[in-house]
Design an enzyme around this catalytic site. Structure first.
Site, PDB file in Angstrom:
ATOM      1  N   GLY A  15      42.955  53.654  24.040  1.00 58.39           N
ATOM      2  CA  GLY A  15      41.516  53.998  23.207  1.00 58.39           C
ATOM      3  C   GLY A  15      41.335  55.342  22.672  1.00 58.39           C
ATOM      4  N   LYS A  16      42.454  56.256  22.466  1.00 54.45           N
ATOM      5  CA  LYS A  16      42.240  57.634  21.910  1.00 54.45           C
ATOM      6  C   LYS A  16      41.693  57.481  20.570  1.00 54.45           C
ATOM      7  CE  LYS A  16      46.609  58.371  21.347  1.00 54.45           C
ATOM      8  NZ  LYS A  16      47.243  57.137  21.820  1.00 54.45           N
ATOM      9  N   THR A  17      42.064  56.411  19.696  1.00 57.61           N
ATOM     10  CA  THR A  17      41.180  56.417  18.228  1.00 57.61           C
ATOM     11  C   THR A  17      39.830  56.046  18.276  1.00 57.61           C
ATOM     12  OG1 THR A  17      43.478  56.048  17.218  1.00 57.61           O
ATOM     13  CG2 THR A  17      41.306  55.782  15.881  1.00 57.61           C
ATOM     14  N   LYS A  38      45.405  62.756  12.860  1.00 63.10           N
ATOM     15  CA  LYS A  38      46.208  61.933  13.661  1.00 63.10           C
ATOM     16  C   LYS A  38      47.731  62.364  12.890  1.00 63.10           C
ATOM     17  CE  LYS A  38      47.372  57.617  15.786  1.00 63.10           C
ATOM     18  NZ  LYS A  38      47.281  57.904  17.238  1.00 63.10           N
ATOM     19  N   ASP A  53      45.069  53.357  12.875  1.00 64.11           N
ATOM     20  CA  ASP A  53      44.205  54.373  13.431  1.00 64.11           C
ATOM     21  C   ASP A  53      43.845  55.314  12.401  1.00 64.11           C
ATOM     22  OD1 ASP A  53      44.587  53.222  15.780  1.00 64.11           O
ATOM     23  OD2 ASP A  53      46.047  54.510  16.591  1.00 64.11           O
ATOM     24  N   GLY A 119      46.734  62.829  19.406  1.00 63.36           N
ATOM     25  CA  GLY A 119      48.072  62.914  19.674  1.00 63.36           C
ATOM     26  C   GLY A 119      48.500  61.408  19.420  1.00 63.36           C
ATOM     27  N   GLY A 121      50.364  58.147  21.229  1.00 64.69           N
ATOM     28  CA  GLY A 121      50.974  57.362  22.579  1.00 64.69           C
ATOM     29  C   GLY A 121      50.063  58.225  24.047  1.00 64.69           C
TER      30      GLY A 121
END
Length: 220
Positions: A15-17, A38, A53, A119, A121
């Site tokens: 769930g980074k994005t 990104k 993303d 980042g 991954g």
């Protein structure tokens, strides 16, 4: 006060994005200026930019998915849904980490109120044959927002990531726990256990389908 963050995670699909775009939305709602990038994305399909993303970040910023904007947000794009070193190799390329690290440092020197570098991954994902996302974090020097899940096993994954970040001298700003669809452990129990083990670092919980309001703590 200006804020700069590097958004990383314990793995892919955590769930980074979602956190990046939620932070953008919170900042813009407060009238703050925002810049986000990104730089590296794998599994990128240029025919499906809106679903990527990169497309999500552009939409959060209120920018259209033109080729110029895509290049600005994600200058290193690879088609294969693999770790960046493997995705680059599949195209006969090598990810230029020195250029990547320099891009991050330059981007973070911008004048926006909030600047985000997302980042790729997890913390230890390989970028080339020697370096990982952890080296990228160390090279740019921005405080880290670590995004984690609430699945069974997340405690070990999170504490491992926190330890390697600490060993590298990274500045951990917060841990954000994303609620999953069917976790076998109660969400509040996961938050409490992590908070007890990583104190004094803040642990912020994002409920599934929530509006990300708790992330406003990162803008204060």
């Amino acid at each position: 006060m200006a804020r700069r963050y590097f958004i990383t995670s314990t793995g892919t699909g955590i769930g980074k994005t979602y956190v990046t775009t939620a932070l953008i939305a919170q900042a813009r709602a407060k009238g703050l200026t925002v810049a986000a990038t990104k730089p590296v994305i794998s599994g990128f399909d240029k025919q499906e930019i809106a679903a990527s993303d990169t497309g999500a970040i552009l939409a959060a910023l209120g920018e259209s998915p033109t080729p110029e904007n895509v290049e600005k947000i994600s200058p290193w794009r690879f088609s294969a849904p693999l770790a960046p070193n493997m995705a680059a190799r599949a195209e006969g390329k090598i990810l230029d980490c020195e250029a990547l690290f320099a891009q991050g440092r330059e981007f973070l020197r911008g004048e926006a109120d909030l600047i985000l570098v997302e980042g790729v991954g997890g913390v230890m994902v390989p970028l080339d044959e020697k370096r990982t996302v952890l080296d990228w974090i160390a090279a740019v020097g921005a405080p880290v927002v670590l995004v984690v899940g609430d699945y069974l096993g997340t405690l070990s994954h999170t504490l491992t990531a926190v330890e390697v970040l600490r060993m590298k001298g990274a500045d951990l700003a917060a841990i954000v726990v994303n609620e999953g669809a069917a976790a076998s452990v109660a969400f509040e129990d996961t938050l409490a256990e992590l908070a007890a083990r990583v104190a004094p670092f803040p642990v912020l919980g994002l409920r599934r389908g929530g509006d990300g309001a708790k992330l406003a703590a990162l803008l204060a």
